[in-house]
Design an enzyme around this catalytic site. Sequence first.
Site, PDB file in Angstrom:
ATOM      1  N   LYS A 222     -16.019 -49.664 -36.005  1.00 15.44           N
ATOM      2  CA  LYS A 222     -16.041 -48.207 -36.108  1.00 15.44           C
ATOM      3  C   LYS A 222     -17.268 -47.718 -36.881  1.00 15.44           C
ATOM      4  O   LYS A 222     -17.893 -48.449 -37.653  1.00 15.44           O
ATOM      5  CB  LYS A 222     -14.761 -47.703 -36.781  1.00 15.44           C
ATOM      6  N   ARG A 256      -5.876 -53.155 -33.572  1.00 12.73           N
ATOM      7  CA  ARG A 256      -6.576 -52.919 -32.307  1.00 12.73           C
ATOM      8  C   ARG A 256      -8.007 -53.416 -32.485  1.00 12.73           C
ATOM      9  O   ARG A 256      -8.759 -52.883 -33.306  1.00 12.73           O
ATOM     10  CB  ARG A 256      -6.540 -51.438 -31.952  1.00 12.73           C
TER      11      ARG A 256
END
Length: 287
Positions: A222, A256
């Site tokens: 991210k 995830r």
Amino acid sequence: MTLRLGRHSFPDDRTLMMAIVNRTPDSFFDKGATWAEDSAFDRVAQVVDEGAEIVDIGGIKAAPGAEIDADEEKRRVVSFVERVREAFPGLVISVDTWRAEVGRAVCEAGADLLNDAWGGADPGLAEVAAEFDVALVCTHTGGITPRTRPHRIEYDDVMADAIASTVAQAERAVSLGVAPESVVIDPAHDFGKNTFHSLEVTRRLGEMVATGWPVLVSLSNKDFVGETLDLPVGERLLGTLAATAVAATAGARIYRVHQVPETRQVVDMAWTIAGRRPPARAIRGLA
């Protein structure tokens, strides 16, 4: 509480790897490596071999880009879900969508979990989850429009806001008929958040775990990791794993990820240190 994801159940001492499979030509991490259906199927086979319990199939990248309507999204994911369901009956199939219309189609095709990454933008998605008795991920996005980036978004207390939003979504889902053991909450790192917000929800993740709802984290590569370490996509694995260790120590249940084996080792080690999991073997000084 036993976690039930569609036709699959897991005891509360199990952590789960959710491997990302993008049916898009423009995904931020793999740049469309699994856009072709056969390539995406090979990716599923790979992550299953690596031990992933869940695959999360997405037909639209989260970032702004070309408009993808519901019909095109369904073309990208529905037949693929059918193919994966037939080939891997023991696998949990998740679909990353915020649209009820798409959710209905993938549930009919065999999906077990609807990963609503945009925080209930389409309230009908929870109704679909209830109708098909599948699981639902409820996320915190600060109310931003799907596929938009946050701009100078502010919170009095970002974790309090994340908990209030996701718990409200979870309770609504249960009121509609989704089984309580089939609801998962997600602070949604980067979604509706700047880097400081994402770091704070990571640091305080234990507060979300304490709500009693199983927590999913999507940390892999991210932007908050990249900005923290000043690293581009593709060089963020170690930072991702450091954040993963913090989340695992706090008690997150589902991860995830792009890289399954590396994440599994970090999560297992952190859960064992925290006393939630025994060592795989322990003979040193005992045999």
